[in-house]
Design a protein around this motif. Structure first.
Motif, short mmCIF file in Angstrom:
data_model
loop_
_atom_site.label_atom_id
_atom_site.label_comp_id
_atom_site.label_asym_id
_atom_site.label_seq_id
_atom_site.Cartn_x
_atom_site.Cartn_y
_atom_site.Cartn_z
N MET A 128 0.83 -1.18 -0.03
CA MET A 128 0.00 0.00 0.06
C MET A 128 0.94 1.31 -0.03
N GLN A 129 1.84 1.29 0.67
CA GLN A 129 2.62 2.63 0.95
C GLN A 129 3.48 2.72 0.00
N THR A 130 4.08 1.72 -0.95
CA THR A 130 4.58 1.65 -2.07
C THR A 130 4.08 2.35 -3.24
N PHE A 131 2.76 2.08 -3.28
CA PHE A 131 1.90 2.41 -4.45
C PHE A 131 1.60 3.86 -4.02
N ILE A 132 1.36 4.09 -2.79
CA ILE A 132 1.09 5.60 -2.56
C ILE A 132 2.08 6.53 -2.77
N GLY A 133 3.29 6.11 -2.42
CA GLY A 133 4.48 6.75 -2.45
C GLY A 133 5.01 7.07 -4.14
#
Length: 412
Positions: free
Chosen positions: A403-408
């Motif tokens: 999730m965080q990789t995508f958001i970043g």
């Protein structure tokens, strides 16, 4: 005469290309499951035609995904509906506002007094799109846990769960009695998402949950997010009627009525559907025990399309639909409570509708579904990760990191 169209698999382009008469008013909406909801839309169209001689109201109904596709096509075209239904929030309604499909109707809010007529929770999203006001709420729905009373009794569950731990304990008792705790339709991503949203509220609390959904907190570094995915995997592997990934929401409801599972995480609209498909006396409902006492829910809006040449007539239709007279007539059809402040619960309302009134009254705030809180692209990733976690294709820590990789990456 007005025509009432149901296009379950119609081409979006073909629908847009269809010519309309000068006095036609076209309203696009999803196909509602309950006959009473379909009837309410028909009645709204009939009433408007009677009060506006010469006007023909065409209600075009599609499945949820088909409806979304048609709106996306309309946003990129020079033609479209006069009024369209969509959900509120950045992730769904906001997609079409951003794409330019929605007309700013601030002036209509002032003209018709909608800010005074409609409830504060339902109106909360109308000013969330950057400037002006977009869309008018015709429904605000809470979501809670419905359960089969006989199945609870069979499993030895004597009280509704008041805490998350008690809910897990109830699921264990049900499993020991040979009863799956929940039924979900995994083929429609948003259905399984409801459980994940509630678990995030439970493990993270209101403030951190809101930070995660507003993309202000790091999913990979927020311990409660990983814990939430772990809980989601536990439910998927142990307490959800399986196989669920190939089942849609309607099929899931059929399984619930057929007593294949004890619980369903659904909205207040389900009361009407249970009444049509079974006996409401066999069921009851309680708020998901997330520990914050915030009520999970969402709003549905009618938007005036930027493509319309009949903006005044479109606003008049929405005004008629949200009027005290019409909302009183259809009280309880789209949910336990009306968006109109002056509409009260009917004296002959079912026990479950009255239960919902108490749930709304006792709520200490609200939080919305993930697909309404997130931008569209993040919603798509959220769906993917939830499905992979529930099916045990990915570990909880990896899910939070994904999730965080995508958001970043989307910020670059």
């Amino acid at each position: 005469m007005r025509t009432f169209a149901r296009f379950m698999a119609a081409s979006a382009l073909a629908a847009i290309a269809t010519s309309a008469q000068a006095d036609d008013l076209t309203v696009w909406t999803i196909s509602y499951s309950a006959e009473s909801q379909v009837k309410a839309l028909q009645t709204a169209a009939d009433n408007f035609e009677k009060s506006h001689p010469g006007v023909n109201v065409e209600i075009v109904m599609r499945g949820v995904d088909e409806h979304k596709t048609a709106l996306r096509v309309a946003a990129g075209s020079d033609k479209g509906p006069d009024v369209y239904m969509s959900w509120a929030g950045l992730g769904l309604g906001g997609e079409y506002v951003k794409a330019g499909l929605s007309k700013d109707i601030t002036a209509d809010y002032a003209k018709y007094g909608w800010n005074d007529r409609l409830t504060a929770p339902s109106l909360a999203f109308s000013k969330s799109y950057g400037s002006g006001q977009h869309g008018v709420p015709f429904r605000f729905s809470g979501e809670g846990v419905y359960y089969n009373k006989a199945m609870f009794e069979k499993a030895g569950i004597t009280q509704e769960p008041k805490t998350y731990d008690e809910l897990v304990a109830a699921a264990k008792k049900l499993k020991e009695a040979g009863i799956p705790a929940f039924t979900f339709g995994g083929s429609v991503n948003w259905h399984l998402m409801r459980l994940m949203d509630e678990i995030l509220e439970t493990t993270c609390g209101a403030d951190v949950h809101d930070q995660l959904k507003s993309l202000k907190a790091d999913w990979g570094k927020t311990e409660c997010a990983t814990k939430a995915f772990a809980e989601m995997q536990m439910w998927g592997q142990n307490y959800i009627l399986s196989p669920f990934m190939g089942v849609d929401q309607k099929q899931s409801f059929t399984l619930f009525l057929a007593k294949r599972a004890a619980m369903m995480l659904e909205g207040d609209w389900l009361v009407s559907q249970i009444k049509e498909g079974g006996s409401v006396d066999d069921y009851d409902v309680f708020p998901f025990p997330n520990g914050t006492d915030r009520l999970y829910g969402f709003a549905e809006y009618f938007y005036v399309s930027s493509k319309t040449k009949k903006a005044e007539l479109a606003a008049e239709f929405i005004n008629s639909f949200t009027s005290t007279e019409f909302q009183t007539e259809i009280a309880g059809v789209f949910g336990a409570l009306s968006v109109n402040k002056d509409v009260k619960l009917k004296a002959d309302a079912s026990a479950m509708h009255k239960e919902w009134t108490e749930i709304f009254a006792n709520a200490k705030g609200t939080f919305v579904n993930g697909d309404q809180a997130f931008p569209l692209d993040v919603t798509t990733e959220y769906f993917r990760v939830i499905n992979d976690v529930a099916a045990a294709r990915i570990e909880p820590q990896a899910a939070a990191a994904a999730m965080q990789t995508f958001i970043g990456n989307r910020k670059k």
